[in-house]
Motif scaffolding. Structure first.
Motif, PDB file in Angstrom:
ATOM      1  N   ALA A   1       0.848  -1.203   0.000  1.00  0.00           N
ATOM      2  CA  ALA A   1       0.000   0.000   0.000  1.00  0.00           C
ATOM      3  C   ALA A   1       0.875   1.242   0.000  1.00  0.00           C
ATOM      4  O   ALA A   1       1.982   1.237   0.533  1.00  0.00           O
ATOM      5  CB  ALA A   1      -0.880  -0.009   1.249  1.00  0.00           C
TER       6      ALA A   1
ATOM      7  N   GLY B   1       0.306   5.589   0.634  1.00  0.00           N
ATOM      8  CA  GLY B   1      -0.592   6.708   0.916  1.00  0.00           C
ATOM      9  C   GLY B   1      -0.118   7.920   0.133  1.00  0.00           C
ATOM     10  O   GLY B   1      -0.258   7.999  -1.083  1.00  0.00           O
TER      11      GLY B   1
ATOM     12  N   ARG C   1       5.052   9.840   1.788  1.00  0.00           N
ATOM     13  CA  ARG C   1       5.873  10.744   2.610  1.00  0.00           C
ATOM     14  C   ARG C   1       6.843   9.973   3.514  1.00  0.00           C
ATOM     15  O   ARG C   1       7.560  10.588   4.297  1.00  0.00           O
ATOM     16  CB  ARG C   1       4.978  11.635   3.456  1.00  0.00           C
ATOM     17  N   SER C   2       6.846   8.644   3.455  1.00  0.00           N
ATOM     18  CA  SER C   2       7.929   7.938   4.139  1.00  0.00           C
ATOM     19  C   SER C   2       9.175   8.201   3.298  1.00  0.00           C
ATOM     20  O   SER C   2       9.105   8.279   2.076  1.00  0.00           O
ATOM     21  CB  SER C   2       7.622   6.443   4.265  1.00  0.00           C
TER      22      SER C   2
ATOM     23  N   THR D   1      -1.329  10.272   4.971  1.00  0.00           N
ATOM     24  CA  THR D   1      -2.659   9.680   5.105  1.00  0.00           C
ATOM     25  C   THR D   1      -2.784   9.025   6.482  1.00  0.00           C
ATOM     26  O   THR D   1      -1.774   8.723   7.146  1.00  0.00           O
ATOM     27  CB  THR D   1      -2.899   8.600   4.030  1.00  0.00           C
TER      28      THR D   1
ATOM     29  N   TYR E   1      14.423   4.345  12.794  1.00  0.00           N
ATOM     30  CA  TYR E   1      13.006   4.456  12.413  1.00  0.00           C
ATOM     31  C   TYR E   1      12.799   3.924  10.995  1.00  0.00           C
ATOM     32  O   TYR E   1      13.375   4.445  10.040  1.00  0.00           O
ATOM     33  CB  TYR E   1      12.626   5.938  12.483  1.00  0.00           C
TER      34      TYR E   1
HETATM   35  C1  LIG Z   1       8.464  16.660   6.083  1.00  0.00           C
HETATM   36  C2  LIG Z   1       8.186  15.370   6.809  1.00  0.00           C
HETATM   37  C3  LIG Z   1       8.121  15.383   8.184  1.00  0.00           C
HETATM   38  C4  LIG Z   1       7.857  14.207   8.881  1.00  0.00           C
HETATM   39  N1  LIG Z   1       7.799  14.259  10.243  1.00  0.00           N
HETATM   40  C5  LIG Z   1       7.541  13.135  10.938  1.00  0.00           C
HETATM   41  C6  LIG Z   1       7.420  13.170  12.346  1.00  0.00           C
HETATM   42  O1  LIG Z   1       7.559  14.226  12.976  1.00  0.00           O
HETATM   43  N2  LIG Z   1       7.114  12.016  12.995  1.00  0.00           N
HETATM   44  C7  LIG Z   1       6.938  10.839  12.316  1.00  0.00           C
HETATM   45  O2  LIG Z   1       6.665   9.816  12.976  1.00  0.00           O
HETATM   46  N3  LIG Z   1       7.044  10.772  10.981  1.00  0.00           N
HETATM   47  C8  LIG Z   1       7.340  11.891  10.279  1.00  0.00           C
HETATM   48  N4  LIG Z   1       7.421  11.834   8.917  1.00  0.00           N
HETATM   49  C9  LIG Z   1       7.221  10.526   8.250  1.00  0.00           C
HETATM   50  C10 LIG Z   1       5.741  10.282   7.895  1.00  0.00           C
HETATM   51  O3  LIG Z   1       4.897  10.703   8.930  1.00  0.00           O
HETATM   52  C11 LIG Z   1       5.513   8.777   7.717  1.00  0.00           C
HETATM   53  O4  LIG Z   1       6.425   8.259   6.804  1.00  0.00           O
HETATM   54  C12 LIG Z   1       4.103   8.408   7.241  1.00  0.00           C
HETATM   55  O5  LIG Z   1       4.003   6.994   7.264  1.00  0.00           O
HETATM   56  C13 LIG Z   1       3.822   8.895   5.824  1.00  0.00           C
HETATM   57  O6  LIG Z   1       2.450   8.650   5.495  1.00  0.00           O
HETATM   58  P1  LIG Z   1       2.003   8.409   3.981  1.00  0.00           P
HETATM   59  O7  LIG Z   1       0.524   8.441   3.916  1.00  0.00           O
HETATM   60  O8  LIG Z   1       2.742   9.325   3.091  1.00  0.00           O
HETATM   61  O9  LIG Z   1       2.493   6.906   3.805  1.00  0.00           O
HETATM   62  P2  LIG Z   1       3.457   6.264   2.692  1.00  0.00           P
HETATM   63  O10 LIG Z   1       4.790   6.899   2.739  1.00  0.00           O
HETATM   64  O11 LIG Z   1       2.750   6.216   1.396  1.00  0.00           O
HETATM   65  O12 LIG Z   1       3.568   4.801   3.327  1.00  0.00           O
HETATM   66  C14 LIG Z   1       4.242   4.612   4.566  1.00  0.00           C
HETATM   67  C15 LIG Z   1       3.960   3.191   5.054  1.00  0.00           C
HETATM   68  O13 LIG Z   1       2.569   3.069   5.330  1.00  0.00           O
HETATM   69  C16 LIG Z   1       2.014   1.975   4.615  1.00  0.00           C
HETATM   70  N5  LIG Z   1       0.630   2.331   4.293  1.00  0.00           N
HETATM   71  C17 LIG Z   1       0.173   3.475   3.749  1.00  0.00           C
HETATM   72  N6  LIG Z   1      -1.176   3.430   3.641  1.00  0.00           N
HETATM   73  C18 LIG Z   1      -1.557   2.229   4.123  1.00  0.00           C
HETATM   74  C19 LIG Z   1      -2.811   1.575   4.274  1.00  0.00           C
HETATM   75  N7  LIG Z   1      -3.977   2.159   3.923  1.00  0.00           N
HETATM   76  N8  LIG Z   1      -2.822   0.322   4.773  1.00  0.00           N
HETATM   77  C20 LIG Z   1      -1.675  -0.287   5.157  1.00  0.00           C
HETATM   78  N9  LIG Z   1      -0.472   0.286   5.058  1.00  0.00           N
HETATM   79  C21 LIG Z   1      -0.411   1.528   4.550  1.00  0.00           C
HETATM   80  C22 LIG Z   1       2.922   1.812   3.403  1.00  0.00           C
HETATM   81  O14 LIG Z   1       2.873   0.481   2.898  1.00  0.00           O
HETATM   82  C23 LIG Z   1       4.274   2.147   3.998  1.00  0.00           C
HETATM   83  O15 LIG Z   1       4.831   1.027   4.619  1.00  0.00           O
HETATM   84  C24 LIG Z   1       7.659  12.982   8.179  1.00  0.00           C
HETATM   85  C25 LIG Z   1       7.724  12.969   6.783  1.00  0.00           C
HETATM   86  C26 LIG Z   1       7.988  14.159   6.098  1.00  0.00           C
HETATM   87  C27 LIG Z   1       8.059  14.124   4.599  1.00  0.00           C
END
Ligand SMILES: Cc1cc2nc3c(=O)[nH]c(=O)nc-3n(C[C@H](O)[C@H](O)[C@H](O)COP(=O)(O)OP(=O)(O)OC[C@H]3O[C@@H](n4cnc5c(N)ncnc54)[C@H](O)[C@@H]3O)c2cc1C
Length: 456
Positions: A49, A51, A54-55, A118, A410
């Motif tokens: 999956a 979202g 942003r990882s 997300t 992390y």
């Molecule tokens: C500028 C910036 C600042 C940040 N600051 C922080 C912070 O302060 N603290 C912190 O903890 N993180 C922080 N992050 C990291 C971010 O919060 C995490 O990486 C988060 O998981 C990103 O969410 P996403 O929706 O983009 O997921 P993605 O990057 O698309 O996916 C991340 C993970 O979630 C899984 N996933 C996504 N959607 C689903 C679903 N519906 N079902 C099952 N699995 C799913 C994916 O398979 C993947 O393993 C930051 C990132 C950025 C870019």
């Protein structure tokens, strides 16, 4: 019948750090039954999956199978205006929640440094914010969710029902299945303002005592560290503390609506920065200027939520600042007992070897329950490092330092950790793996991260 993979796009795909790049096949399903179909008919293909991507590293990319984009699943189902209970689809972003609910007096209890994530991604990484020392992580405010597991079955789980799947999915990086809908709780707010207090610290010892001294009086705490400072200045920093303001506070009482969110304009980074821009001199100058910009040692002010929680969101595509080869974000946490020595070692290694970072951030964590959740009590340090020759060797060195001091890296930011190092850092992995085997016996859910860490 149409081939279930007919909507496939192929092309390069990365996480936010733009490293590594994989050739990915992506699908963007319209409804949950299409997702179900992908899962049921995966056969020997793997799925992961995604979202908002942003990882930073390789958690939401998969070069050996399919990446399922979930942004279209962005509906709110219900909201209870008395308890703050919100039922929604996993592709809803924190930005959407904030835009709709902040003006009504509700806010997500835990937010990361960007609102462009997300809810599914927030659960899968069990994200933390500046209030972890008080409130724990995002999943502390998640009551239940439903997961499409490898059989295609939708399994509802909570702390009471199918709790093994609940705990394996929290922080499980999408490897137990696809989260469809979620019940979470928002916290009440009276304004969208924070009173912030910034205190200069001359080195690491000083900032650690400031955390001890002040943190209990503040909801939010974080320190910015000049990670290129050396010797007696090692770890010099600015500690930024914050408390939400109530509507009756003298400083905002005059506002007609203290819950109103201001429209913010975003500046875009138009091109990739050239490699020469990122050298020890430019980084050192940036870091010194940042430290010097604050004239007094103790400064108080008011910030709105937008600039306090999400300062980087004001610069669109800021990940291009690190150049074409991308960058990694290296976030570690150490136990309280070893934090001081461990942080000194990491900061010394990065400043002496010129692996500087525009941004180094220090926070304090409290306890956390999730089996693969990153936080644990102690200090967490985040370094941004541009990808250049020699990085792999440097990160290997950092990995052994992290292991020596009993710390962990992390996964939501990682792109380099070894399979062996991962097992040592996450002691509940065996327990987690049993649940993975129960719900995903053929290892259908798999990513570049899980393949690198040999998780199956
Ligand atoms: C500028 C910036 C600042 C940040 N600051 C922080 C912070 O302060 N603290 C912190 O903890 N993180 C922080 N992050 C990291 C971010 O919060 C995490 O990486 C988060 O998981 C990103 O969410 P996403 O929706 O983009 O997921 P993605 O990057 O698309 O996916 C991340 C993970 O979630 C899984 N996933 C996504 N959607 C689903 C679903 N519906 N079902 C099952 N699995 C799913 C994916 O398979 C993947 O393993 C930051 C990132 C950025 C870019």
């Amino acid at each position: 019948m149409q081939n279930q993979w007919s909507a496939v796009n192929s092309g390069p795909l990365t996480g936010w750090g733009r490293y590594p790049v994989v050739q990915a096949k992506t699908v963007r399903p319209e409804n949950w039954s299409a997702v179900d179909n992908y899962v049921k008919n995966a056969n020997s293909d793997t799925l992961i999956a995604r979202g908002k991507g942003r990882s930073y590293g390789d958690a939401s990319i998969n070069d050996n199978g399919y990446t399922i984009l979930l942004e279209r699943f962005d509906r709110f189902t219900s909201f209870d205006n008395t308890s703050g209970d919100l039922h929604l689809e996993s592709g809803v972003t924190l930005e959407e929640i904030i835009n709709i609910f902040a003006p009504r007096g509700w806010f997500p209890a835990v937010v990361p440094g960007t609102k462009y994530v997300t809810v599914g991604g927030a659960i899968a990484a069990d994200i933390h914010g500046k209030n972890h020392h008080r409130d724990g992580s995002f999943c502390n405010f998640v009551k239940s969710f439903t997961v499409i597991v490898a059989s295609g079955e939708k399994v509802f789980c909570s702390r009471e029902q199918n709790s093994d799947l609940f705990w394996a999915t929290v922080g499980g990086m999408g490897l137990t299945g696809i989260i469809t809908d979620v019940q979470m709780t928002l916290k009440p707010i009276e304004s969208v303002f924070v009173e912030k207090t910034e205190i200069k610290a001359k080195n690491l010892d000083a900032v650690m005592s400031l955390f001890d001294q002040h943190e209990k009086d503040y909801q939010y705490s974080v320190a910015w560290i000049d990670c290129l400072a050396r010797g007696n200045d090692l770890g010099r920093s600015i500690l930024m503390l914050g408390n939400s303001l109530t509507k009756d506070d003298e400083r905002i009482k005059h506002l007609s609506n203290p819950l109103s969110l201001k429209e913010k304009r975003q500046i875009q980074v138009p091109i990739d920065s050239p490699d020469w821009l990122l050298n020890p001199f430019t980084m050192g100058t940036f870091n010194s200027l940042f430290y010097a910009k604050q004239m007094s040692d103790h400064h108080k002010g008011i910030a709105n939520f937008e600039s306090y929680f999400f300062p980087l969101d004001a610069i669109g595509s800021w990940n291009r600042l690190y150049g074409k080869r991308g960058f990694i974000q290296h976030q570690t946490v150490f136990p309280e007992e070893t934090s001081r020595e461990a942080l000194k070692t990491l900061l010394t290694l990065s400043s002496e070897n010129g692996w500087g970072s525009f941004l180094a951030v220090l926070k304090r964590f409290g306890p956390q329950d999730g089996w693969l959740s990153f936080p644990r009590p102690g200090y967490t340090l985040t370094l941004d490092i541009a990808v250049k020759d020699g990085l792999f060797d440097f990160l290997k060195e950092l990995e052994s330092v992290v292991l020596n001091y009993g710390g962990r890296i992390y996964l939501a930011k990682d792109a380099f950790l070894s399979a062996d190092g991962f097992r040592k850092m996450y002691p509940r992995f065996d327990e987690w793996q049993k649940v993975k085997a129960k719900y995903d016996p053929k290892n259908t859910f798999s990513s570049h991260l899980s393949q690198r860490l040999e998780i199956r």
